[in-house]
Motif scaffolding. Sequence first.
Motif, PDB file in Angstrom:
ATOM      1  N   PHE A  71      78.806 -13.564  61.165  1.00 30.80           N
ATOM      2  CA  PHE A  71      78.122 -14.672  61.813  1.00 30.80           C
ATOM      3  C   PHE A  71      76.614 -14.631  61.564  1.00 30.80           C
ATOM      4  N   ASP A  74      74.465 -17.583  56.990  1.00 31.17           N
ATOM      5  CA  ASP A  74      74.427 -19.022  57.238  1.00 31.17           C
ATOM      6  C   ASP A  74      75.818 -19.611  57.041  1.00 31.17           C
ATOM      7  N   GLN A  75      76.249 -20.402  58.019  1.00 36.20           N
ATOM      8  CA  GLN A  75      77.556 -21.045  57.971  1.00 36.20           C
ATOM      9  C   GLN A  75      77.434 -22.372  57.223  1.00 36.20           C
ATOM     10  N   LEU A  78      75.125 -24.919  58.767  1.00 37.83           N
ATOM     11  CA  LEU A  78      74.435 -24.357  59.918  1.00 37.83           C
ATOM     12  C   LEU A  78      73.641 -23.136  59.494  1.00 37.83           C
ATOM     13  N   THR A  80      71.920 -19.756  60.773  1.00 42.50           N
ATOM     14  CA  THR A  80      72.029 -18.900  61.951  1.00 42.50           C
ATOM     15  C   THR A  80      70.674 -18.520  62.511  1.00 42.50           C
ATOM     16  N   ALA A  98      75.203 -21.405  65.424  1.00 43.62           N
ATOM     17  CA  ALA A  98      76.384 -21.004  64.646  1.00 43.62           C
ATOM     18  C   ALA A  98      77.510 -20.535  65.560  1.00 43.62           C
ATOM     19  N   ARG A 102      81.179 -22.267  66.239  1.00 40.34           N
ATOM     20  CA  ARG A 102      82.444 -21.554  66.049  1.00 40.34           C
ATOM     21  C   ARG A 102      83.271 -21.556  67.327  1.00 40.34           C
TER      22      ARG A 102
END
Length: 257
Positions: A71, A74-75, A78, A80, A98, A102
């Motif tokens: 996590f 970087d998603q 998104l 983080t 993030a 989730r």
Amino acid sequence: MMTTDPAHIDRDRLYTDLQYRFDYVSQFIGFTEADQEYIHKSATVVTGLVPTIVDAVYDKLSNYDATWMHFSQDQDGLQTRESSVDRDTSPVSMGSEAIKFRKVMLTKYLKKLVTSEWNLSYLKYLDWVGHIHTSTPLKKSSINVEYIHCNALFGYLSSVVTGALSKSEEWDAETRDCIVNAYVKFFWLQNDLFSRYYVKDRVLSDKEKVAVATSKKEKEDEIRRQLRTESLLNAVVGMVAGAVIGAVGLRYLTRGS
């Protein structure tokens, strides 16, 4: 003593036909339409437990650097942390965008479980949930969650959900046992739809490789559609939030003048 011939299983289709694979594993572990109905029957109780379950899952994930590290990257769509320095020197916080995102995704997953019709569309969704955790060019990020962590999480999630359901007084003892058993079977089925992207059971023939490639392309197209939908949803939420903030600010300035 065997009294009938064993059922024939087309091994090639296990790796190329999602519905066939699901049906085989379902039949093997005894997951039936009755189990699907029991899961739907649990909706009133499970829906109320979802926030607690989601928080418990992410509290567990935050307890280990091997799981929480994923996590910190970087998603899709998104970031983080605001700077690369933050990403390299400090773990992502539970209150980050993030993690919030989730948690929303896990909430949707659990609610879909107790409300969705058990058709091919839902099965593709369950398959997508497994595929999206692996390295795939379909994602903007390169996050690849090792299978050992996925397997451990399903063991924990199954324990949390069935533990909570086993204490419910909503049903008689027999119904409660059937609901708990249905969830145990379901989590094994979902686990299989994760493991299929990690475990390489055997070397495929050229014919099988063509079939797998065709099946993979179809799944990738489906995932692209899912990702586009999620990206659009995030953009709309951002636009609405911006509009609200702008309106509040304008009202404040108007009053001040």
